[in-house]
Motif scaffolding. Structure first.
Motif, PDB file in Angstrom:
ATOM      1  N   ALA A 106      38.090  57.770 -62.780  1.00 57.08           N
ATOM      2  CA  ALA A 106      36.634  57.675 -62.710  1.00 57.08           C
ATOM      3  C   ALA A 106      36.155  57.470 -61.270  1.00 57.08           C
ATOM      4  CB  ALA A 106      36.142  56.546 -63.602  1.00 57.08           C
ATOM      5  N   HIS A 107      36.867  56.656 -60.506  1.00 63.97           N
ATOM      6  CA  HIS A 107      36.486  56.380 -59.120  1.00 63.97           C
ATOM      7  C   HIS A 107      36.478  57.650 -58.271  1.00 63.97           C
ATOM      8  CE1 HIS A 107      36.494  54.650 -55.090  1.00 63.97           C
ATOM      9  NE2 HIS A 107      37.565  55.380 -54.841  1.00 63.97           N
ATOM     10  N   HIS A 108      37.561  58.404 -58.304  1.00 61.71           N
ATOM     11  CA  HIS A 108      37.638  59.610 -57.482  1.00 61.71           C
ATOM     12  C   HIS A 108      36.757  60.737 -58.024  1.00 61.71           C
ATOM     13  CE1 HIS A 108      41.268  57.692 -55.640  1.00 61.71           C
ATOM     14  NE2 HIS A 108      40.536  58.060 -54.600  1.00 61.71           N
ATOM     15  N   ALA A 109      36.524  60.769 -59.321  1.00 65.21           N
ATOM     16  CA  ALA A 109      35.605  61.762 -59.889  1.00 65.21           C
ATOM     17  C   ALA A 109      34.197  61.529 -59.352  1.00 65.21           C
ATOM     18  CB  ALA A 109      35.610  61.677 -61.406  1.00 65.21           C
ATOM     19  N   LYS A 110      33.794  60.259 -59.305  1.00 66.00           N
ATOM     20  CA  LYS A 110      32.472  59.925 -58.784  1.00 66.00           C
ATOM     21  C   LYS A 110      32.386  60.225 -57.288  1.00 66.00           C
ATOM     22  CE  LYS A 110      29.133  56.181 -58.599  1.00 66.00           C
ATOM     23  NZ  LYS A 110      28.827  54.800 -58.957  1.00 66.00           N
ATOM     24  N   GLU A 111      33.438  59.881 -56.555  1.00 67.03           N
ATOM     25  CA  GLU A 111      33.472  60.095 -55.103  1.00 67.03           C
ATOM     26  C   GLU A 111      33.345  61.572 -54.734  1.00 67.03           C
ATOM     27  OE1 GLU A 111      36.636  59.490 -51.439  1.00 67.03           O
ATOM     28  OE2 GLU A 111      36.753  58.129 -53.137  1.00 67.03           O
ATOM     29  N   HIS A 112      33.964  62.452 -55.526  1.00 69.32           N
ATOM     30  CA  HIS A 112      34.014  63.883 -55.209  1.00 69.32           C
ATOM     31  C   HIS A 112      33.143  64.741 -56.130  1.00 69.32           C
ATOM     32  CE1 HIS A 112      37.218  63.087 -52.371  1.00 69.32           C
ATOM     33  NE2 HIS A 112      37.842  62.393 -53.303  1.00 69.32           N
ATOM     34  N   ALA A 113      32.236  64.124 -56.881  1.00 72.16           N
ATOM     35  CA  ALA A 113      31.437  64.827 -57.888  1.00 72.16           C
ATOM     36  C   ALA A 113      30.686  66.035 -57.335  1.00 72.16           C
ATOM     37  CB  ALA A 113      30.463  63.866 -58.554  1.00 72.16           C
TER      38      ALA A 113
END
Length: 67
Positions: A42-49
């Motif tokens: 979830a963290h990296h998905a949000k960061e690279h959305a």
């Protein structure tokens, strides 16, 4: 002329599916327009959305399972 529509069955992400950035459990599967696939926590998905939205053909988001 007839047209056939096929529904894509999403396979749920499991504990074996790991983030390609950090190795944490993946909650997002991104199918790329070029044919590849990426998994993100979830963290990296949000960061690279923003960048992912530009290259994704399909995004399977299971972050709702976190709460």
């Amino acid at each position: 002329m007839s047209t056939t529509t096929t529904a894509v069955q999403e396979t749920p992400l499991t504990a074996a599916d790991r983030c390609d950035r950090c190795g944490s459990k993946a909650y997002l599967r991104v199918t790329l327009a070029s044919g590849g696939e990426l998994l993100f926590c979830a963290h990296h998905a949000k960061e690279h959305a923003e960048a992912l939205a530009k290259v994704a053909a399909r995004i399977q988001d299971e972050t709702h399972l976190l709460s």
